[in-house]
Design a protein around this motif. Structure first.
Motif, PDB file in Angstrom:
ATOM      1  N   ASN A 134       0.860  -1.178  -0.029  1.00 30.83           N
ATOM      2  CA  ASN A 134       0.019   0.175   0.037  1.00 30.83           C
ATOM      3  C   ASN A 134       0.859   1.229  -0.077  1.00 30.83           C
ATOM      4  O   ASN A 134       1.973   1.143   0.549  1.00 30.83           O
ATOM      5  CB  ASN A 134      -1.071   0.056   1.156  1.00 30.83           C
ATOM      6  CG  ASN A 134      -1.810  -1.093   1.176  1.00 30.83           C
ATOM      7  OD1 ASN A 134      -2.910  -1.462   0.664  1.00 30.83           O
ATOM      8  ND2 ASN A 134      -1.369  -2.171   2.198  1.00 30.83           N
ATOM      9  N   LEU A 135       0.406   2.365  -0.614  1.00 29.08           N
ATOM     10  CA  LEU A 135       1.179   3.618  -0.569  1.00 29.08           C
ATOM     11  C   LEU A 135       0.313   4.421   0.207  1.00 29.08           C
ATOM     12  O   LEU A 135      -1.132   4.764   0.069  1.00 29.08           O
ATOM     13  CB  LEU A 135       1.134   4.061  -2.106  1.00 29.08           C
ATOM     14  CG  LEU A 135       1.835   5.444  -2.206  1.00 29.08           C
ATOM     15  CD1 LEU A 135       3.377   5.323  -1.772  1.00 29.08           C
ATOM     16  CD2 LEU A 135       1.770   5.878  -3.666  1.00 29.08           C
ATOM     17  N   GLN A 136       0.851   5.267   1.019  1.00 29.92           N
ATOM     18  CA  GLN A 136       0.288   6.118   1.925  1.00 29.92           C
ATOM     19  C   GLN A 136       0.789   7.636   1.631  1.00 29.92           C
ATOM     20  O   GLN A 136       1.880   7.468   1.582  1.00 29.92           O
ATOM     21  CB  GLN A 136       0.163   5.805   3.331  1.00 29.92           C
ATOM     22  CG  GLN A 136      -0.166   6.879   4.249  1.00 29.92           C
ATOM     23  CD  GLN A 136      -1.823   6.872   4.414  1.00 29.92           C
ATOM     24  OE1 GLN A 136      -2.453   5.750   4.316  1.00 29.92           O
ATOM     25  NE2 GLN A 136      -2.252   8.160   4.315  1.00 29.92           N
ATOM     26  N   MET A 137       0.227   8.701   1.448  1.00 33.37           N
ATOM     27  CA  MET A 137       0.542   9.910   1.369  1.00 33.37           C
ATOM     28  C   MET A 137       0.128  10.621   2.787  1.00 33.37           C
ATOM     29  O   MET A 137      -0.677  10.440   3.370  1.00 33.37           O
ATOM     30  CB  MET A 137      -0.129  10.650   0.313  1.00 33.37           C
ATOM     31  CG  MET A 137      -0.037   9.833  -1.175  1.00 33.37           C
ATOM     32  SD  MET A 137      -0.573  10.891  -2.371  1.00 33.37           S
ATOM     33  CE  MET A 137      -0.662   9.712  -3.772  1.00 33.37           C
ATOM     34  N   GLU A 138       1.171  11.421   3.034  1.00 43.13           N
ATOM     35  CA  GLU A 138       1.026  12.307   4.208  1.00 43.13           C
ATOM     36  C   GLU A 138       1.103  11.455   5.613  1.00 43.13           C
ATOM     37  O   GLU A 138      -0.061  11.399   6.126  1.00 43.13           O
ATOM     38  CB  GLU A 138      -0.184  13.317   3.911  1.00 43.13           C
ATOM     39  CG  GLU A 138       0.241  14.422   2.952  1.00 43.13           C
ATOM     40  CD  GLU A 138       1.262  15.345   3.282  1.00 43.13           C
ATOM     41  OE1 GLU A 138       1.391  15.651   4.654  1.00 43.13           O
ATOM     42  OE2 GLU A 138       1.875  15.701   2.301  1.00 43.13           O
ATOM     43  N   THR A 139       1.740  10.596   5.573  1.00 33.78           N
ATOM     44  CA  THR A 139       1.668   9.638   6.765  1.00 33.78           C
ATOM     45  C   THR A 139       2.208  10.326   8.066  1.00 33.78           C
ATOM     46  O   THR A 139       3.349  10.624   8.273  1.00 33.78           O
ATOM     47  CB  THR A 139       2.637   8.496   6.364  1.00 33.78           C
ATOM     48  OG1 THR A 139       2.328   7.745   5.302  1.00 33.78           O
ATOM     49  CG2 THR A 139       2.576   7.347   7.718  1.00 33.78           C
ATOM     50  N   SER A 140       1.276  10.343   9.074  1.00 33.26           N
ATOM     51  CA  SER A 140       1.541  11.081  10.483  1.00 33.26           C
ATOM     52  C   SER A 140       2.435   9.785  11.252  1.00 33.26           C
ATOM     53  O   SER A 140       2.145   8.879  11.546  1.00 33.26           O
ATOM     54  CB  SER A 140       0.647  11.255  11.167  1.00 33.26           C
ATOM     55  OG  SER A 140       0.031  12.217  10.670  1.00 33.26           O
ATOM     56  N   LEU A 141       3.667  10.359  11.865  1.00 32.17           N
ATOM     57  CA  LEU A 141       4.438   9.350  12.484  1.00 32.17           C
ATOM     58  C   LEU A 141       4.556  10.077  13.828  1.00 32.17           C
ATOM     59  O   LEU A 141       4.814  11.193  13.806  1.00 32.17           O
ATOM     60  CB  LEU A 141       5.748   9.201  11.819  1.00 32.17           C
ATOM     61  CG  LEU A 141       5.841   8.412  10.360  1.00 32.17           C
ATOM     62  CD1 LEU A 141       7.281   8.563   9.983  1.00 32.17           C
ATOM     63  CD2 LEU A 141       5.255   6.946  10.382  1.00 32.17           C
ATOM     64  N   THR A 142       4.637   9.174  14.867  1.00 33.59           N
ATOM     65  CA  THR A 142       4.918   9.910  16.162  1.00 33.59           C
ATOM     66  C   THR A 142       6.183   9.755  16.716  1.00 33.59           C
ATOM     67  O   THR A 142       6.410  10.719  17.546  1.00 33.59           O
ATOM     68  CB  THR A 142       3.814   8.892  17.224  1.00 33.59           C
ATOM     69  OG1 THR A 142       4.425   7.474  17.087  1.00 33.59           O
ATOM     70  CG2 THR A 142       2.362   8.840  16.738  1.00 33.59           C
TER      71      THR A 142
ATOM     72  N   PRO B 204      10.108   9.885  15.070  1.00 35.27           N
ATOM     73  CA  PRO B 204       9.853  11.273  15.421  1.00 35.27           C
ATOM     74  C   PRO B 204       8.648  11.761  15.142  1.00 35.27           C
ATOM     75  O   PRO B 204       7.988  11.530  14.252  1.00 35.27           O
ATOM     76  CB  PRO B 204      11.156  12.161  14.957  1.00 35.27           C
ATOM     77  CG  PRO B 204      11.395  11.298  13.595  1.00 35.27           C
ATOM     78  CD  PRO B 204      10.974   9.843  14.078  1.00 35.27           C
ATOM     79  N   LYS B 205       8.074  12.965  15.736  1.00 38.02           N
ATOM     80  CA  LYS B 205       6.848  13.491  15.440  1.00 38.02           C
ATOM     81  C   LYS B 205       6.846  14.227  14.180  1.00 38.02           C
ATOM     82  O   LYS B 205       7.951  14.984  13.852  1.00 38.02           O
ATOM     83  CB  LYS B 205       6.191  14.317  16.316  1.00 38.02           C
ATOM     84  CG  LYS B 205       4.731  14.794  16.330  1.00 38.02           C
ATOM     85  CD  LYS B 205       4.512  15.310  17.539  1.00 38.02           C
ATOM     86  CE  LYS B 205       3.018  15.638  17.590  1.00 38.02           C
ATOM     87  NZ  LYS B 205       2.135  14.378  17.722  1.00 38.02           N
ATOM     88  N   GLY B 206       6.242  14.047  13.185  1.00 39.32           N
ATOM     89  CA  GLY B 206       6.187  14.696  11.843  1.00 39.32           C
ATOM     90  C   GLY B 206       5.153  13.839  10.922  1.00 39.32           C
ATOM     91  O   GLY B 206       4.545  12.898  11.134  1.00 39.32           O
ATOM     92  N   THR B 207       5.540  14.216   9.530  1.00 39.47           N
ATOM     93  CA  THR B 207       4.527  13.803   8.613  1.00 39.47           C
ATOM     94  C   THR B 207       5.436  13.303   7.313  1.00 39.47           C
ATOM     95  O   THR B 207       6.126  14.296   6.513  1.00 39.47           O
ATOM     96  CB  THR B 207       3.494  14.662   8.072  1.00 39.47           C
ATOM     97  OG1 THR B 207       2.492  15.093   9.291  1.00 39.47           O
ATOM     98  CG2 THR B 207       2.565  14.272   6.857  1.00 39.47           C
TER      99      THR B 207
END
Length: 193
Positions: A46-54, A56-59
């Protein structure tokens, strides 16, 4: 599609949005070629755009993953693209590496899981492939499209990474025995000059 995109963007401001147009063309075409959608509806990648990661915090601009949506078995193989404005590809390296290091560290806590993680920072012309391998060693390979607009070396590298992600997915291990050898990993090559 890249040729058409470039034709209509040629006089436009070269910003991150323009870079994403090129990246979208490449990623969707490769996904459809490397891992065509199966008739049974089970999709290994799967391809995810604008993935929020915790951490480090960011997208992250794009991630490539397998597993159930939001499920515990979701695994990010490629903290894919940090898209940057033309001429600024290298500015995405640190951000991509930060995301990659977190994914790598998380995967190392699960001994049965391959902890190799790939990343890419690009402005649509320069592609900076990043890898952290099983031994936590970092490698970078830099490629640029040819003056005539040929992306074949770049798409071959991305296709390899996609095949590697599919070979690690639980879907593939249940449905095929064809695996990609890490010995053939093109990111182990020395960087282009």
């Amino acid at each position: 599609m890249i040729e058409i995109t470039n034709k209509y963007l040629r006089l436009s401001t070269q910003n991150e949005a323009a870079t994403r147009c090129i990246i979208n063309d490449i990623l969707f075409a490769l996904l459809d070629t490397v891992v065509p959608y199966p008739n049974n509806g089970q999709w290994p990648l799967n391809l995810q755009m604008e993935t929020s990661l915790t951490s480090p915090k960011g997208t992250c601009d794009y991630t490539l993953w397998y597993g159930d949506k939001g499920g515990a078995d979701k695994a990010i193989n490629l903290v894919l693209v940090e898209a940057k404005k033309l001429g600024l590809a290298s500015q995405g390296d640190d951000q991509a590496l930060g995301y990659m290091a977190c994914v790598h560290q998380e995967r190392r806590t699960q001994p049965s899981q391959n902890s190799t993680v790939y990343g890419l920072s690009t402005d649509g012309e320069e592609f900076r492939f990043l890898r952290i391998n099983e031994r936590s060693e970092f490698t970078k390979v830099i490629m640029t499209k040819t003056p005539g607009g040929n992306y074949s070396r770049i798409t071959s590298m991305i296709a390899f990474i996609m095949r590697e992600a599919v070979s690690q997915s639980s879907y593939t291990s249940r449905n095929t025995s064809k695996d990609v050898s890490m010995e053939d990993d093109p990111v182990t090559l020395p960087p282009d000059v």
